[in-house]
Design an enzyme around this catalytic site. Structure first.
Site, PDB file in Angstrom:
ATOM      1  N   VAL A 456      -2.696  -2.540   2.419  1.00  0.00           N
ATOM      2  CA  VAL A 456      -2.212  -1.212   2.046  1.00  0.00           C
ATOM      3  C   VAL A 456      -3.383  -0.303   1.704  1.00  0.00           C
ATOM      4  O   VAL A 456      -3.449   0.855   2.137  1.00  0.00           O
ATOM      5  CB  VAL A 456      -1.216  -1.309   0.860  1.00  0.00           C
ATOM      6  CG1 VAL A 456      -0.871   0.083   0.338  1.00  0.00           C
ATOM      7  CG2 VAL A 456       0.051  -2.034   1.288  1.00  0.00           C
ATOM      8  N   GLN A 459      -5.270   0.931   4.752  1.00  0.00           N
ATOM      9  CA  GLN A 459      -4.579   1.967   5.500  1.00  0.00           C
ATOM     10  C   GLN A 459      -4.475   3.271   4.711  1.00  0.00           C
ATOM     11  O   GLN A 459      -4.574   4.358   5.282  1.00  0.00           O
ATOM     12  CB  GLN A 459      -3.177   1.490   5.891  1.00  0.00           C
ATOM     13  CG  GLN A 459      -2.395   2.472   6.750  1.00  0.00           C
ATOM     14  CD  GLN A 459      -3.050   2.754   8.092  1.00  0.00           C
ATOM     15  OE1 GLN A 459      -3.862   1.965   8.568  1.00  0.00           O
ATOM     16  NE2 GLN A 459      -2.715   3.889   8.696  1.00  0.00           N
ATOM     17  N   GLU A 460      -4.261   3.169   3.410  1.00  0.00           N
ATOM     18  CA  GLU A 460      -4.075   4.360   2.590  1.00  0.00           C
ATOM     19  C   GLU A 460      -5.355   5.182   2.466  1.00  0.00           C
ATOM     20  O   GLU A 460      -5.345   6.399   2.632  1.00  0.00           O
ATOM     21  CB  GLU A 460      -3.581   3.966   1.185  1.00  0.00           C
ATOM     22  CG  GLU A 460      -2.134   3.542   1.136  1.00  0.00           C
ATOM     23  CD  GLU A 460      -1.170   4.725   1.224  1.00  0.00           C
ATOM     24  OE1 GLU A 460      -1.634   5.872   1.154  1.00  0.00           O
ATOM     25  OE2 GLU A 460       0.038   4.493   1.356  1.00  0.00           O
ATOM     26  N   SER A 461      -6.447   4.531   2.123  1.00  0.00           N
ATOM     27  CA  SER A 461      -7.682   5.267   1.798  1.00  0.00           C
ATOM     28  C   SER A 461      -8.888   4.820   2.604  1.00  0.00           C
ATOM     29  O   SER A 461      -9.986   5.336   2.385  1.00  0.00           O
ATOM     30  CB  SER A 461      -8.000   5.098   0.317  1.00  0.00           C
ATOM     31  OG  SER A 461      -8.304   3.735   0.035  1.00  0.00           O
ATOM     32  N   TYR A 563       2.056   3.510  10.249  1.00  0.00           N
ATOM     33  CA  TYR A 563       1.647   2.965   8.947  1.00  0.00           C
ATOM     34  C   TYR A 563       2.130   1.531   8.771  1.00  0.00           C
ATOM     35  O   TYR A 563       1.358   0.643   8.389  1.00  0.00           O
ATOM     36  CB  TYR A 563       2.211   3.861   7.845  1.00  0.00           C
ATOM     37  CG  TYR A 563       1.861   3.444   6.445  1.00  0.00           C
ATOM     38  CD1 TYR A 563       0.717   3.920   5.825  1.00  0.00           C
ATOM     39  CD2 TYR A 563       2.695   2.578   5.720  1.00  0.00           C
ATOM     40  CE1 TYR A 563       0.398   3.547   4.527  1.00  0.00           C
ATOM     41  CE2 TYR A 563       2.384   2.192   4.430  1.00  0.00           C
ATOM     42  CZ  TYR A 563       1.230   2.685   3.831  1.00  0.00           C
ATOM     43  OH  TYR A 563       0.907   2.312   2.553  1.00  0.00           O
TER      44      TYR A 563
END
Length: 581
Positions: A456, A459-461, A563
């Site tokens: 996560v 992918q997020e940051s 995502y």
């Protein structure tokens, strides 16, 4: 008449002859022994382990002092410089290491001189540092470290001209803008460093110059630079009446994207036979490994849905052999009910890096490798898959995970890895375990899988603690301030949310909530993390349980579709990489 025979004289001649022949023989033996010893010494020297930033510290110290090869002594010292903290120790290691023929291409000598000057400046030895900078530029005027010398000697004009894309020149351009204004700095940054920190203000100011207005062509250049900074409003103001053209710019779909768009439409309609034929016509054998994995997985699922289960299994097994990473490898292994095959061992070196840059990387001189790359390419953006791989790993080495991982992802999709060893190397670079301690602790506390939270965060940051989304999400796991306040029970500042440990704890807690609300369904939980539990909850239907891969393709938000596959594929890739020794 012959002289009488003298036995003693004849014996003496024999003894002398034997002595002479013996001396020659001994000399030959000694020479042979010396040659053999020299050859043995050369062989032993060649068999010495290479010096790199992972070498044993005691071995590096011995090599720095006693290695018979001066080049290896310098290499050991340069590695040690990066491992000691105080400048005095660095200076001691660097003294006398700037030797080299200025008329020949020299890599390490100018770097040694640069690091020596920096250590002197850090120690307050201003005059000594100035002399070191002057000597560096005089001896090696074309070497990239001389850009730092020009910056330190306050010669920005020469710096812009000789090393326009070097980070020192970009920093000097920002400084020029702050001190002198005008359009020169903004235009220089638009050409050679549009993403450089501080470039946005310089480019925007150049657009508004009234004393010496910039041409229409240069305004286009500045506007493109502002778009790269993510400031569309400033780009539009720069272009004036042409802003509508800028707003309407849309990148055309590639042939691969168009083909997938058609395939997805057929799959969503459950037209299994048509989708299978369309995928087969594209010929996965000619596609890059990640794209081929997607094609093969769906060909297998189409065959399965038509009752051709043996063919489906054969397709999925072939898929896993070809590319045992990512979302589709995970789904193929689940469909087969098997553990995915262990990936091949990663190649020992990047292979694609030019030899000088590979050398600098091995010595731990990551900033120097990056500066050489930028200088040699004049700041030109990476376009080919090979250059994307090169630049991506160099960016990662200097801490730019945001652009670095994006470039490595693009290189992987383009099929830059030509064999399984390179595949493993590229996947390892694409999935660094940055902040694994913080993420792991947070995951265990929340009761979730650490590699899921790692996926996560990637992918997020892209494993960046300071990135902020346009919507206002902050930090490693991109938490909205309101959500973070609800989770923490107190109001938090953005600076507090940028701390990896706190962001990880709150993000882990939030992901656990999504898993609980989704009754453990990992697809729905990850979709909820991205789109919100309200939106994701409204998408639930029988397909989620029966064909979860197809359910993902029916998600109405394109961003959330990508995502979910990226997070879950990343988790699986991390698991596969953990099997590498």
């Amino acid at each position: 008449m012959l002289p009488p025979y003298d036995a003693s004289a004849n014996g003496t001649e024999k003894v002398l002859g034997l002595k002479q022949r013996g001396a020659v023989g001994l000399a030959a033996v000694a020479l042979g022994t010396a040659i053999a010893l020299a050859l043995l010494q050369q062989q032993l020297l060649r068999q010495r382990p290479s010096l790199n930033s992972n070498s044993d510290l005691s071995f590096l110290r011995r090599s720095a002092r006693f290695d018979p090869d001066p080049q290896r002594r310098r290499e050991a010292r340069l590695i040690l410089v990066g491992q000691v903290v105080d400048s005095a120790s660095q200076l001691q290691l660097l003294r006398g290491q700037g030797w080299g023929n200025p008329r020949q291409e020299t890599l390490l000598a100018p770097i040694s001189l640069k690091l020596e000057a920096l250590a002197q400046a850090q120690l307050g030895q201003t005059e000594a540092a100035k002399k070191s900078w002057q000597y560096l530029f005089r001896q090696f005027p074309a070497a990239p470290p001389s850009a730092d010398a020009l910056y330190a000697l306050s010669k920005p004009v020469e710096l812009f001209k000789q090393f326009p894309a070097h980070p020192a020149a970009l920093a000097a351009a920002v400084k020029w803008h702050q001190q002198k204004g005008g359009s020169e700095a903004g235009l220089h940054l638009a050409r050679y460093g549009k993403r450089w920190p501080g470039a946005g203000a310089a480019m925007a100011a150049a657009c508004k110059q009234s004393k010496q207005p910039v041409s229409a062509e240069n305004k286009q250049l500045l506007a493109a630079g502002l778009v790269a900074q993510g400031d569309l409003a400033a780009a539009n103001r720069c272009l004036g009446d042409k802003k509508t053209k800028l707003q309407e710019q849309v990148e055309p779909l590639s042939a691969t994207s168009k083909a997938w768009q058609i395939t997805r439409e057929l799959l969503v309609k459950r037209q299994w036979a048509k989708a299978y034929n369309f995928l087969a016509q594209a010929n996965p054998d000619k596609q890059s490994a990640p794209i081929a994995a997607r094609s093969r997985f769906w060909m297998g699922l189409c065959a399965w849905q038509q009752g051709q289960k043996a063919e489906a299994r054969a397709i999925w097994q072939n898929q896993l052999q070809q590319y045992p990473y990512g979302y589709y490898a995970w789904r193929a292994s689940v469909r087969l009910g098997v553990t995915a095959p262990a990936p091949a061992q990663a190649a020992k070196s990047a292979g694609l890096l030019p030899a000088p840059l590979a050398k600098l990387e091995s010595l731990g001189l990551h900033a120097e490798a990056w500066e050489h790359w930028r200088t040699w390419r004049l700041g030109q953006s990476a376009q080919t898959a090979a250059d994307l791989w090169r630049e991506g790993q160099l960016r990662l080495s200097v801490g730019d995970s945001w652009l670095g991982l994006a470039q490595l992802d693009s290189a992987a999709l383009a099929g830059v890895a030509s064999n399984k060893e390179q595949q493993s190397l590229l996947e390892k670079q694409r999935h660094p375990l940055s902040f694994s301690a913080e993420l792991g602790a947070a995951a265990r506390k929340a009761g979730i899988e650490p590699l899921l939270l790692q996926g996560v965060a990637r992918q997020e940051s892209r494993l960046n603690t300071t990135v902020r989304s346009p919507a206002g999400a902050v930090g490693l796991l991109q938490l909205m301030p309101a959500t973070a306040q609800e989770l923490a029970g107190v109001k938090l500042t953005d600076m507090e949310l940028e701390k990896a440990s706190l962001n990880s704890q709150l993000g882990g807690r939030y992901l656990k909530q999504m898993l609980v609300e989704s009754k453990g369904n990992i697809f729905l939980a990850v979709a909820s993390y991205n789109a919100g539990p309200g939106a994701a909850g409204s998408w639930q239907n029988e397909t989620l349980q029966q064909i979860p891969e197809l359910w993902v393709e029916t998600i109405p938000y394109p961003e959330t579709r990508i995502y979910v596959k990226s997070v879950l594929g990343g988790k699986f890739s991390y698991e596969q990489l953990s099997r590498l020794k």
